[in-house]
Scaffold this active site. Sequence first.
Site, PDB file in Angstrom:
ATOM      1  N   ASP A 467       3.138  -9.950  40.334  1.00 53.08           N
ATOM      2  CA  ASP A 467       2.879 -10.041  38.901  1.00 53.08           C
ATOM      3  C   ASP A 467       2.534  -8.671  38.335  1.00 53.08           C
ATOM      4  OD1 ASP A 467       2.506 -11.193  36.418  1.00 53.08           O
ATOM      5  OD2 ASP A 467       0.926 -12.567  37.060  1.00 53.08           O
ATOM      6  N   ASP A 532       5.178 -18.065  31.048  1.00 52.90           N
ATOM      7  CA  ASP A 532       3.923 -18.753  31.315  1.00 52.90           C
ATOM      8  C   ASP A 532       3.851 -20.092  30.585  1.00 52.90           C
ATOM      9  OD1 ASP A 532       3.025 -16.745  32.943  1.00 52.90           O
ATOM     10  OD2 ASP A 532       1.524 -15.955  31.557  1.00 52.90           O
TER      11      ASP A 532
END
Length: 714
Positions: A467, A532
């Site tokens: 990430d 997300d």
Amino acid sequence: MMFHISEASVADTSTHTAIRFLPEHRAFTLTGQAFSYIFAVDLDDVVLRHLHWGARLGDDDVSLLIYDAPRRIGSNTWSRPRAHTEELVAHGGLRFDECALKVEFSDGVRGLELAYADHEISGNELAVRLCDRHYPLDVVLRYRVYPGALERWMEVVNTGDDAIVLDRSASASWAPPWLATPMATWLPGMYAAETQVTRAPLGVGRLVLESRRGVPGHAAHPWMAVDGGADEEHGEVWSVAVAWSGSWKIVAEHAFDGAVHLTAGRNDFDLRQPLRPGESVVLPATVGVYSDGGYGELTRRWHTHERQHVVPRPRHARPVLYNGWEASFFTVAHDQQTALAKRAADLGAEMFFIDDGWFLRRFDETAGLGDWTADPDKLPGGLAALADEVHARGMAFGVWVEPEAVNPDSDLFRAHPDWIYQWPTRARSLARNTHLLDLGRPAVRSWMFEALDALLRSADIDALKWDINRPMSESGTAGSEPAAIGHVRGLYEVIDRLRAAHPHVMIESCASGGGRADLGMLARTEWAWPSDNTDALERLAIQEGYGFVHSPHTMMCWVTDSPSYLGKRAAPLRFRFHVAMCGILGIGGDLTGWSDEEMAEAAGYVKRYKEIRETVQFGQLYRLASPRRGEFSSLSYVASDGSQVVLFAFAQTVRYCVQTRLVRLRGLQPDAVYENVDTGGRFSAAYLVGHGLRVSLVGDYASELVVLRTVSPT
């Protein structure tokens, strides 16, 4: 432990390419399975003239192309030569169109005069060397021909004794043919709303898509297509992507007389790159894909190219995954994770991920990043004990990391405060309470590899979720390479070293959702996290845009709790699963709160997904009704061998008078008969294409999944 993933049937068409030099015309023909790309050395001034990019042409057509160009001079206000007629648009002379290359020599001259010097053909690659007429500078145009795509980039070489500066250094100029009414399609968005398909007339002037953030970002995907009036099934489309995981830029310039050209590569914003004597720079690749069958065929060609020539492990199906982020957030504990793992295994998950919150001092986003050691209070047995329990339940084990960022409250930052991007006279910019590590420094790259290598050796880890949650700021120039360039090259170096040292480990790319899902990153990771936002209704549009370019076997999709974490929308479990089954099926809800009935229903969906997985991940995708067009949407996948068809249909709300829909399928074998595996009903291909399959949808957030198998011809 390594989860065993089956080898899918992906046809290899790598032999359908050719590169030829025709000396009688001094022309180069680059031919793929369904396209030709042609340019020639101008006989008068030995510059390279772009001649054709589009449908396949023969050698006999080259002479016609050479003499077909209009000879009118036009206004003195025009650029000369026109950008769409040049193979490389370089700054200098009367060129005022968007250029790909602009340099400044040591004496202040900023114009280029490049002439053809020589070329080399090696297999499916071509290198054409240009030299400046006065200064010791070489520019090598590089081409790599694939069956359905052309890859282009260039190398700039300072062969002299004085330094030069690259003011602009895109990778390539691309020119489609003249278009009467050019249209542009691109994939803009924002956080939690990435890759929203947008199509509009390409007005006179410039359309600029870009990221200045140091990552590809959420505002636009590094891809653009132009056409002259194509739709889903018909018409010609030309598209270009930038294979670069940093700041990028694509500019489409449309002249009033209909000429169009695209410039693509890394972004020149705040970027001046010195090139010392003897130094060279290799620019990122751009990829062009042409379609003569509308946007549907364009998508299928992108998917085929990505599967065969970009993504690691291209023939292996991706696992059904469980990730505990939305179940635990930062409150990670061993017993909690093992309880989730048991429930995930009961559903049929094949990989279990522990997300953020597992390492020292990580109780929120303000501390811990950089110190990749398991918190003994949260995980008394470390990651190794958790990995063993996950493996004992038949699942592979994955771990979340964000190795490019560091919290000020971390042992790493306290030991090496100089390792971040910073300017000594300016305040340091925090984003998500982090700084970005300077990957242009060899010491930082060495530390990062060693830290991740030690992490992977500390437990039986099968996958990483990599990430990044902040942009680049306060970046300068280390040596001769700007930090914005050095960071991406350093990132690639670390990932490549890790993959070589741990070849069994799979990697997921994430950047606050879909902020880094470019071809450069996908060449090093098995899949990407598109957003997300796990709200199933909003995911329909996000996944449509992502799938415009990228194969479903790179698109991770989660089923999460209802109401959804970000959107707060309630939706049935059936709808949520069907949306997630359109890519790589993942589950991210708090399974400890799911009822026995929900667990049983979910296990059924996982079982069905495994029956259709190869078709969804590696089949041919057909967009039958877009979520952009109304409340109803539908898409289908046809297995590469034609043996299975998977149809999904969705509706946000259904009125009484339209509780059934006729959905016309595409891509079927003309003489085949198809059987519904659930009802036994049989249909001819002609019926399914010409009349359609009736699908029932009732209520709000309705969905249907139909699976057909081919029963004849055998």
